[in-house]
Design a protein around this motif. Sequence first.
Motif, PDB file in Angstrom:
ATOM      1  N   LEU A  58      43.261  63.166  58.168  1.00  0.00           N
ATOM      2  CA  LEU A  58      42.972  61.759  57.877  1.00  0.00           C
ATOM      3  C   LEU A  58      44.163  60.881  58.244  1.00  0.00           C
ATOM      4  O   LEU A  58      45.315  61.278  58.053  1.00  0.00           O
ATOM      5  N   ARG A  59      43.879  59.695  58.723  1.00  0.00           N
ATOM      6  CA  ARG A  59      44.909  58.684  58.954  1.00  0.00           C
ATOM      7  C   ARG A  59      44.992  57.833  57.689  1.00  0.00           C
ATOM      8  O   ARG A  59      43.974  57.325  57.215  1.00  0.00           O
ATOM      9  N   LEU A  60      46.182  57.717  57.154  1.00  0.00           N
ATOM     10  CA  LEU A  60      46.403  56.922  55.950  1.00  0.00           C
ATOM     11  C   LEU A  60      47.341  55.772  56.288  1.00  0.00           C
ATOM     12  O   LEU A  60      48.324  55.961  57.010  1.00  0.00           O
ATOM     13  N   ASN A  61      47.038  54.604  55.749  1.00  0.00           N
ATOM     14  CA  ASN A  61      47.886  53.439  55.941  1.00  0.00           C
ATOM     15  C   ASN A  61      48.306  52.938  54.564  1.00  0.00           C
ATOM     16  O   ASN A  61      47.515  52.284  53.868  1.00  0.00           O
ATOM     17  N   PHE A  62      49.537  53.280  54.175  1.00  0.00           N
ATOM     18  CA  PHE A  62      50.061  52.847  52.882  1.00  0.00           C
ATOM     19  C   PHE A  62      50.410  51.366  53.003  1.00  0.00           C
ATOM     20  O   PHE A  62      51.281  50.986  53.779  1.00  0.00           O
ATOM     21  N   GLN A  63      49.697  50.540  52.218  1.00  0.00           N
ATOM     22  CA  GLN A  63      49.810  49.088  52.348  1.00  0.00           C
ATOM     23  C   GLN A  63      50.259  48.389  51.069  1.00  0.00           C
ATOM     24  O   GLN A  63      50.545  47.203  51.097  1.00  0.00           O
ATOM     25  N   PHE A  64      50.248  49.086  49.950  1.00  0.00           N
ATOM     26  CA  PHE A  64      50.586  48.407  48.697  1.00  0.00           C
ATOM     27  C   PHE A  64      51.331  49.347  47.759  1.00  0.00           C
ATOM     28  O   PHE A  64      51.329  50.563  47.930  1.00  0.00           O
ATOM     29  N   ALA A  65      51.998  48.745  46.786  1.00  0.00           N
ATOM     30  CA  ALA A  65      52.669  49.491  45.721  1.00  0.00           C
ATOM     31  C   ALA A  65      52.021  49.068  44.414  1.00  0.00           C
ATOM     32  O   ALA A  65      51.507  47.956  44.301  1.00  0.00           O
ATOM     33  N   GLY A  66      52.042  49.959  43.442  1.00  0.00           N
ATOM     34  CA  GLY A  66      51.422  49.638  42.169  1.00  0.00           C
ATOM     35  C   GLY A  66      52.066  50.381  41.025  1.00  0.00           C
ATOM     36  O   GLY A  66      52.959  51.212  41.220  1.00  0.00           O
ATOM     37  N   VAL A  67      51.580  50.072  39.821  1.00  0.00           N
ATOM     38  CA  VAL A  67      52.087  50.688  38.598  1.00  0.00           C
ATOM     39  C   VAL A  67      50.895  51.110  37.753  1.00  0.00           C
ATOM     40  O   VAL A  67      50.020  50.299  37.448  1.00  0.00           O
ATOM     41  N   PHE A  68      50.861  52.386  37.390  1.00  0.00           N
ATOM     42  CA  PHE A  68      49.873  52.873  36.440  1.00  0.00           C
ATOM     43  C   PHE A  68      50.450  52.753  35.030  1.00  0.00           C
ATOM     44  O   PHE A  68      51.670  52.597  34.854  1.00  0.00           O
ATOM     45  N   VAL A  69      49.599  52.873  34.024  1.00  0.00           N
ATOM     46  CA  VAL A  69      50.041  52.869  32.625  1.00  0.00           C
ATOM     47  C   VAL A  69      51.145  53.910  32.459  1.00  0.00           C
ATOM     48  O   VAL A  69      51.063  55.016  33.011  1.00  0.00           O
ATOM     49  N   GLY A  70      52.171  53.555  31.729  1.00  0.00           N
ATOM     50  CA  GLY A  70      53.298  54.453  31.524  1.00  0.00           C
ATOM     51  C   GLY A  70      54.418  54.213  32.524  1.00  0.00           C
ATOM     52  O   GLY A  70      55.357  54.985  32.607  1.00  0.00           O
TER      53      GLY A  70
ATOM     54  N   MET B 279      47.343  66.747  49.373  1.00  0.00           N
ATOM     55  CA  MET B 279      47.386  66.609  50.828  1.00  0.00           C
ATOM     56  C   MET B 279      48.783  66.099  51.189  1.00  0.00           C
ATOM     57  O   MET B 279      49.266  65.123  50.602  1.00  0.00           O
ATOM     58  N   TYR B 280      49.410  66.767  52.157  1.00  0.00           N
ATOM     59  CA  TYR B 280      50.763  66.401  52.581  1.00  0.00           C
ATOM     60  C   TYR B 280      50.733  65.592  53.863  1.00  0.00           C
ATOM     61  O   TYR B 280      49.822  65.719  54.680  1.00  0.00           O
ATOM     62  N   LEU B 281      51.749  64.781  54.027  1.00  0.00           N
ATOM     63  CA  LEU B 281      51.818  63.825  55.118  1.00  0.00           C
ATOM     64  C   LEU B 281      52.680  64.342  56.260  1.00  0.00           C
ATOM     65  O   LEU B 281      53.531  65.220  56.061  1.00  0.00           O
ATOM     66  N   ASP B 282      52.471  63.751  57.427  1.00  0.00           N
ATOM     67  CA  ASP B 282      53.272  64.123  58.588  1.00  0.00           C
ATOM     68  C   ASP B 282      54.757  63.888  58.311  1.00  0.00           C
ATOM     69  O   ASP B 282      55.128  63.184  57.368  1.00  0.00           O
ATOM     70  N   GLU B 283      55.608  64.481  59.135  1.00  0.00           N
ATOM     71  CA  GLU B 283      57.054  64.459  58.899  1.00  0.00           C
ATOM     72  C   GLU B 283      57.633  63.046  58.903  1.00  0.00           C
ATOM     73  O   GLU B 283      58.487  62.721  58.080  1.00  0.00           O
TER      74      GLU B 283
ATOM     75  N   SER C  41      59.454  49.122  51.732  1.00  0.00           N
ATOM     76  CA  SER C  41      59.269  50.327  52.552  1.00  0.00           C
ATOM     77  C   SER C  41      57.935  50.311  53.312  1.00  0.00           C
ATOM     78  O   SER C  41      57.713  51.147  54.182  1.00  0.00           O
ATOM     79  N   LEU C  42      57.067  49.372  52.975  1.00  0.00           N
ATOM     80  CA  LEU C  42      55.716  49.323  53.550  1.00  0.00           C
ATOM     81  C   LEU C  42      55.658  48.439  54.785  1.00  0.00           C
ATOM     82  O   LEU C  42      56.477  47.552  54.934  1.00  0.00           O
ATOM     83  N   PRO C  43      54.678  48.645  55.648  1.00  0.00           N
ATOM     84  CA  PRO C  43      53.637  49.669  55.619  1.00  0.00           C
ATOM     85  C   PRO C  43      54.164  51.010  56.118  1.00  0.00           C
ATOM     86  O   PRO C  43      55.170  51.073  56.829  1.00  0.00           O
ATOM     87  N   ILE C  44      53.469  52.065  55.730  1.00  0.00           N
ATOM     88  CA  ILE C  44      53.759  53.415  56.217  1.00  0.00           C
ATOM     89  C   ILE C  44      52.462  54.002  56.748  1.00  0.00           C
ATOM     90  O   ILE C  44      51.491  54.136  56.004  1.00  0.00           O
ATOM     91  N   GLU C  45      52.457  54.309  58.018  1.00  0.00           N
ATOM     92  CA  GLU C  45      51.316  54.988  58.644  1.00  0.00           C
ATOM     93  C   GLU C  45      51.543  56.489  58.496  1.00  0.00           C
ATOM     94  O   GLU C  45      52.659  56.968  58.707  1.00  0.00           O
ATOM     95  N   ALA C  46      50.506  57.219  58.146  1.00  0.00           N
ATOM     96  CA  ALA C  46      50.645  58.664  57.930  1.00  0.00           C
ATOM     97  C   ALA C  46      49.390  59.389  58.393  1.00  0.00           C
ATOM     98  O   ALA C  46      48.309  58.802  58.448  1.00  0.00           O
ATOM     99  N   THR C  47      49.575  60.648  58.689  1.00  0.00           N
ATOM    100  CA  THR C  47      48.460  61.544  58.982  1.00  0.00           C
ATOM    101  C   THR C  47      48.582  62.741  58.055  1.00  0.00           C
ATOM    102  O   THR C  47      49.682  63.281  57.878  1.00  0.00           O
ATOM    103  N   VAL C  48      47.482  63.152  57.459  1.00  0.00           N
ATOM    104  CA  VAL C  48      47.477  64.356  56.631  1.00  0.00           C
ATOM    105  C   VAL C  48      47.634  65.560  57.552  1.00  0.00           C
ATOM    106  O   VAL C  48      46.925  65.678  58.552  1.00  0.00           O
ATOM    107  N   THR C  49      48.590  66.430  57.239  1.00  0.00           N
ATOM    108  CA  THR C  49      48.853  67.593  58.089  1.00  0.00           C
ATOM    109  C   THR C  49      48.678  68.923  57.372  1.00  0.00           C
ATOM    110  O   THR C  49      48.431  69.938  58.018  1.00  0.00           O
ATOM    111  N   ARG C  50      48.832  68.930  56.060  1.00  0.00           N
ATOM    112  CA  ARG C  50      48.750  70.177  55.300  1.00  0.00           C
ATOM    113  C   ARG C  50      48.171  69.882  53.928  1.00  0.00           C
ATOM    114  O   ARG C  50      48.094  68.739  53.510  1.00  0.00           O
ATOM    115  N   ALA C  51      47.828  70.959  53.214  1.00  0.00           N
ATOM    116  CA  ALA C  51      47.319  70.816  51.848  1.00  0.00           C
ATOM    117  C   ALA C  51      47.663  72.072  51.061  1.00  0.00           C
ATOM    118  O   ALA C  51      47.916  73.138  51.646  1.00  0.00           O
TER     119      ALA C  51
END
Length: 171
Positions: free
Chosen positions: A70-82, A7-11, A147-157
């Motif tokens: 969908l409205r997305l609110n990016f609120q945190f950063a994290g690290v996965f294994v690797g 899912m891609y985010l608004d511009e 860089s946070l928070p980032i408010e986004a809307t899904v626009t494409r997929a």
Amino acid sequence: MVASVEMYLDERASRRIRVLWDQLEELGVQSLRTPHDGRHRPHVALAVARRLDPEAVAAALAGTRVAEPLRLNFQFAGVFVGRVVFLGPAPTPALIEHQARIHGLLAAAGMASLPLYSPGEWVPHSTVSMRVPRPLLTEALRRCLESLPIEATVTRAAVADYARDIFREMP
């Protein structure tokens, strides 16, 4: 090699994430801007598999809107294994239900996602770097958090497999 339903985010949100990618590159951290000739877009993947046939995915998801606004609110950063660094949107019920619906339709059609993308295991995220060098990890995370928070809307997929040069837009 992997393929995904993305899912891609608004511009506006995409531009902010690309600025972060540029900041990481300046730091010496390869972001998603660089691999696959820069074809990556800021996104949230709903399903990931070793291979996905875009025609089979389209058939399995017929009548389903993958690019649900969908409205997305990016609120945190994290690290996965690797040392995979990501930005995380709040896991709202609408987002979790949408991912489970897409996953279920693909599974019913015989297309299994990687286990980490199974409902109940999936962590919603937008990857910013696939492998941050250990000495730069703290600074990379600091840049992400700034860089946070980032408010986004899904626009494409789309179904995307950059290594195999596959990209098919989805409704």
